[in-house]
Design an enzyme around this catalytic site. Structure first.
Site, PDB file in Angstrom:
ATOM      1  N   LEU A   1      -3.919   7.930 -10.736  1.00  0.00           N
ATOM      2  CA  LEU A   1      -4.833   7.004 -10.059  1.00  0.00           C
ATOM      3  C   LEU A   1      -5.974   7.752  -9.388  1.00  0.00           C
ATOM      4  CD1 LEU A   1      -3.934   3.975  -7.862  1.00  0.00           C
ATOM      5  CD2 LEU A   1      -5.208   5.855  -6.803  1.00  0.00           C
TER       6      LEU A   1
ATOM      7  N   ASN B   1      -9.194   7.031  -6.581  1.00  0.00           N
ATOM      8  CA  ASN B   1      -9.860   6.055  -5.715  1.00  0.00           C
ATOM      9  C   ASN B   1     -11.153   6.656  -5.190  1.00  0.00           C
ATOM     10  OD1 ASN B   1      -7.425   7.245  -4.359  1.00  0.00           O
ATOM     11  ND2 ASN B   1      -8.296   6.334  -2.520  1.00  0.00           N
ATOM     12  N   ASP B   2     -11.350   6.727  -3.909  1.00  0.00           N
ATOM     13  CA  ASP B   2     -12.673   7.005  -3.350  1.00  0.00           C
ATOM     14  C   ASP B   2     -13.367   8.238  -3.928  1.00  0.00           C
ATOM     15  OD1 ASP B   2     -11.416   5.203  -1.694  1.00  0.00           O
ATOM     16  OD2 ASP B   2     -11.578   6.435   0.112  1.00  0.00           O
TER      17      ASP B   2
ATOM     18  N   GLN C   1     -10.645  11.090  -4.999  1.00  0.00           N
ATOM     19  CA  GLN C   1      -9.257  11.017  -4.577  1.00  0.00           C
ATOM     20  C   GLN C   1      -8.390  10.854  -5.812  1.00  0.00           C
ATOM     21  OE1 GLN C   1      -7.565  10.335  -1.089  1.00  0.00           O
ATOM     22  NE2 GLN C   1      -9.052  11.994  -1.072  1.00  0.00           N
TER      23      GLN C   1
ATOM     24  N   ARG D   1     -10.266   7.652   9.878  1.00  0.00           N
ATOM     25  CA  ARG D   1     -10.375   8.459   8.649  1.00  0.00           C
ATOM     26  C   ARG D   1     -11.775   8.417   8.038  1.00  0.00           C
ATOM     27  NH1 ARG D   1      -6.461   4.394   7.687  1.00  0.00           N
ATOM     28  NH2 ARG D   1      -7.261   2.606   6.522  1.00  0.00           N
ATOM     29  N   ASP D   2     -11.926   9.167   6.941  1.00  0.00           N
ATOM     30  CA  ASP D   2     -13.108   9.160   6.074  1.00  0.00           C
ATOM     31  C   ASP D   2     -14.358   9.703   6.766  1.00  0.00           C
ATOM     32  OD1 ASP D   2     -11.269   7.740   4.490  1.00  0.00           O
ATOM     33  OD2 ASP D   2     -12.149   5.790   4.969  1.00  0.00           O
TER      34      ASP D   2
ATOM     35  N   GLU E   1     -13.443   1.170   6.650  1.00  0.00           N
ATOM     36  CA  GLU E   1     -13.202   2.386   5.871  1.00  0.00           C
ATOM     37  C   GLU E   1     -14.523   2.917   5.325  1.00  0.00           C
ATOM     38  OE1 GLU E   1     -10.053   1.154   2.981  1.00  0.00           O
ATOM     39  OE2 GLU E   1      -8.835   2.585   4.107  1.00  0.00           O
TER      40      GLU E   1
END
Lengths: 485, 485
Positions: free
Chosen positions: B44, B46-47, B63, B165-166, B221
């Protein structure tokens, strides 16, 4: 990496995934990594396998040992392309997962048969005493890329040693033939052994291909038959060939013979010509060629040699494949040419004419030159500012001579076999060079592919310069080449 | 795959390499796999992370959970490009290998500082009772791609929950700022928290960015600031946002605000505009944008949503990244445009004008259309012969309406959130569509990027047709798109 036998033959599921991810990243980040040739995702690659056309695309596999720069437990990794230049990596395809290929899914070929791709390859099996049995295996790949139905087709017959491998599957009329590299037990000479089958299940040995009276060394690897311009071309790698029979410079040569035809049933060539070296450079081996549905014959080679170490071994990866080349015959010799789609990788065209061709060419380009006859000179590639460190192409068009010299091109490779390769040209003719450089690989096509010199080199990647040492009358173009993978 | 927590958080070295090689091959062989967008090598994605320019190239990470289509133990995978279109996969770059990122090297950003790339990201740590601590971590990547010197910069302060986060690292004058997504403890609302540092070591919280009086859901986020055409654009993903504050269709939106400037010290925007949805399609999230040295602002998005399953989950891989887009501002709104190098992927140009645009377009193309005003119609993509199975773009240029409908496009996705997305256009104007299709991804640029509709779809890949349902007055071009990876 430690190279104990136990570690080299460890099943893939005994390695941990973190190690593999690190090896993949290490190979990808290497400054020597290739960017428009097929290269290892991790570890070592050797022979091209299964070069074929199936389900609307070209398919090509290579021998892979994913866990380091050693010849360990081999598998096939699969690539697919529409144009023989832009390849998609489809990953692990044939794995050593049966008794018959327990110690390696070794080299072989592929052919479309009834809507599936038939793979024929050598399974390497060793027993508890490390005694080897080579099994010739058939397997089937479906259109979704899944390989299954592995079947043992045959083993080495009594008169052949454990050195029996690299089957090429062929079809003539309604009969299947396979040719294999083999060593006979009686004299320990190398041969091309011919088998036949009607159903791909029951196979019968026809015998060794008649190669003339001279022994072809102690083993022949990777025999390959392809039809070019109405002739039959036999490409093969004789190991231990006496240099009196045919001269060569590398540890083992990759050679070919052109014949009018082949008589499989009587295992002989019709009117065979003489032995030629396929490539005049340093590192070509295990060439595989096939007749594509578009009517052309294409070949691809391992750029790497058995029993040879390379500087990237220290980075846990080694070797690459050559670009795919188209084959034609002229004057009883193979002409090897870049395929058409290579031109689509060109970008940023520069017309060049100065002795200093470029101060910033880098290491990913094509350079096409026409050097006027009557000149002697030295072309430096991957050169530092004062040309003391470079890959050199020395030419003498008066006497007809071309030398590729990697002595001053960074880290040394296989120096026991010399640091330069020479080829002769027709004297007093303009010299056309089409040079492909990809970070640690050079492929030089001479006069439209009459000769090709291929070699790995390991120069400082910060050396960006291309220059003639002398004032040289020439015209040329320089292109940066796109990354394909 | 079983999705037990234990399995999802298993260290990478507890997985075996054979499993990983099979997962990589499975992802590569999927008919839904993308061929000119960044996609999972396995598992998988993601970001997007660390989108930046460094050492003469663009860098982009994503990610990654390599071992299946679940949100397990995350790492960063690294890609490099000269042109924002052709990317080289450099593999695993930031691994969960310290206490502070033991349960995931989560999202973050990158910025060149003094010849190295500074990475700032969230380390996800959980203790034996599964209590989470989010550590904000700094690390350094050298020019050879090696990441080291991980340091904990700060943790969530007392007034912020574990949802912190982030970080995006920014610089203004000689001061570094970081913005982070945060949830306050008192009201459990989402915020953008601003921090500052002079030396990247000692960090001080400045406070929550003033977003007005309305709460921004329960969490924000991936906050991201980029300067576009003299304005400041704040892109962020509010989770649980009340639809009365700003309407959206997806489970969580990806939104932006344009302001004249930002005052970091007083944590407020100067003259902020209203909330906009960045993308009018189905699946865009976690967009990251940055100001490149060429003077342009570029963005890239995750095409995938949290808490959403996709059909390829059954094939053990999920999601992809969008193409990189260039940002400009027009009429107080973002215009998102394909970057220039996308044109170099085009091949086999066809001029199209018939209602049946193509009987064999396949699923890897760009289609550029100019539809004359005053028409209502329905464009079928990835369609079967009788157009009963297709991805549809319905347009009404009289009333100014465009709908992307995936209801009949093969396997269903996130149907609880509807099967179509609508956007309004200026009425009575010609409609320009620039449509990019990549096997299971569609990106529709409307009127030069005034709106973009992005979505995954999972149609039968044998459906090759593109056709208008009605006779439609239009002009257009169709290109097949090259594979980049």
């Amino acid at each position: 990496m430690e190279c104990t036998r136990e570690k080299r033959y460890l099943p893939y599921n005994k390695w941990d995934a973190d190690t593999l991810l690190h090896l993949q990243a290490q190979a990808a980040n290497s400054p020597y990594q290739l960017h428009y040739h097929l290269h290892p995702i991790s570890g070592l690659v050797n022979d091209p396998n299964g070069f074929s056309y199936f389900n609307g695309a070209y398919h090509l596999f290579y021998q892979s040992y994913p866990f380091g720069a050693v010849h360990g437990l081999k598998s096939w990794v699969h690539f697919k392309s529409q144009d023989l230049v832009n390849w998609t990596n489809l990953g692990l395809a044939v794995e050593p997962d049966t008794m018959a290929d327990s110690h390696g899914a070794y080299s072989g070929s592929a052919r479309e048969i009834d809507g599936r791709l038939f793979l024929m390859y050598t399974g390497n099996h060793r027993d508890e005493n490390w005694v080897r049995t080579p099994y010739q295996i058939g397997a089937w790949m479906t259109k979704d890329g899944k390989v299954s139905d592995k079947t043992i087709l045959f083993k080495n017959p009594d008169h052949i040693t454990e050195h029996f491998r690299d089957p090429q599957i062929l079809k003539q009329n309604d009969t299947y033939y396979a040719i294999l590299g083999a060593q006979d037990k009686a004299e320990k000479h190398g041969h091309i052994d011919i088998w036949k089958s009607q159903d791909l299940k029951n196979w019968e040995e026809l015998g060794f291909l008649d190669m003339g009276t001279e022994p072809m060394g102690y083993m022949i690897e990777c025999p390959n038959i392809v039809r070019v311009d109405g002739k039959v071309v036999v490409i093969f790698c004789p190991q231990g060939l006496d240099k009196k029979i045919a001269d060569y410079d590398n540890v083992y040569p990759d050679m070919y013979i052109i014949a009018d035809d082949i008589d499989f049933e009587n295992h002989k060539l019709i009117n065979p010509g003489k032995l030629h070296n396929l490539d005049k450079g340093f590192d070509v081996y295990a060439t595989q060629a096939f007749n594509a549905p578009d009517g052309h014959a294409y070949e691809v080679s391992w750029v790497g040699l058995p029993d040879t170490t390379y500087p990237t071994d220290d980075e846990n990866w080694a070797n690459c494949l050559s670009q795919v080349k188209e084959l034609v015959i002229k004057d009883d010799k193979l002409i090897q040419k870049p395929v058409k789609a290579m031109r689509a990788l060109r970008q940023d065209e520069e017309q060049v004419s100065d002795p200093i061709i470029s101060e910033k060419a880098g290491q990913q380009y094509e350079l096409k030159l026409k050097i006027a006859q009557g000149q002697t000179g030295n072309l430096h590639l991957a050169a530092n500012e004062d040309l003391t460190n470079s890959l050199q192409i020395k030419f003498d068009t008066q006497n007809g001579k071309l030398v590729l010299d990697r002595a001053q091109a960074g880290q040394a490779v296989a120096v026991d076999h010399g640091t330069s390769r020479e080829t002769s040209l027709v004297a007093n003719k303009d010299l056309e060079l089409d040079i492909f450089v990809d970070h640690s690989l050079i492929e030089v096509f001479v006069n439209g592919g009459e000769e090709v010199l291929t070699g790995r080199y390991f120069a400082d990647q910060a050396n960006p310069k291309i220059a003639f040492e002398q004032n040289t009358a020439y015209t040329g173009q320089l292109w940066q080449m796109k990354t394909i993978l």
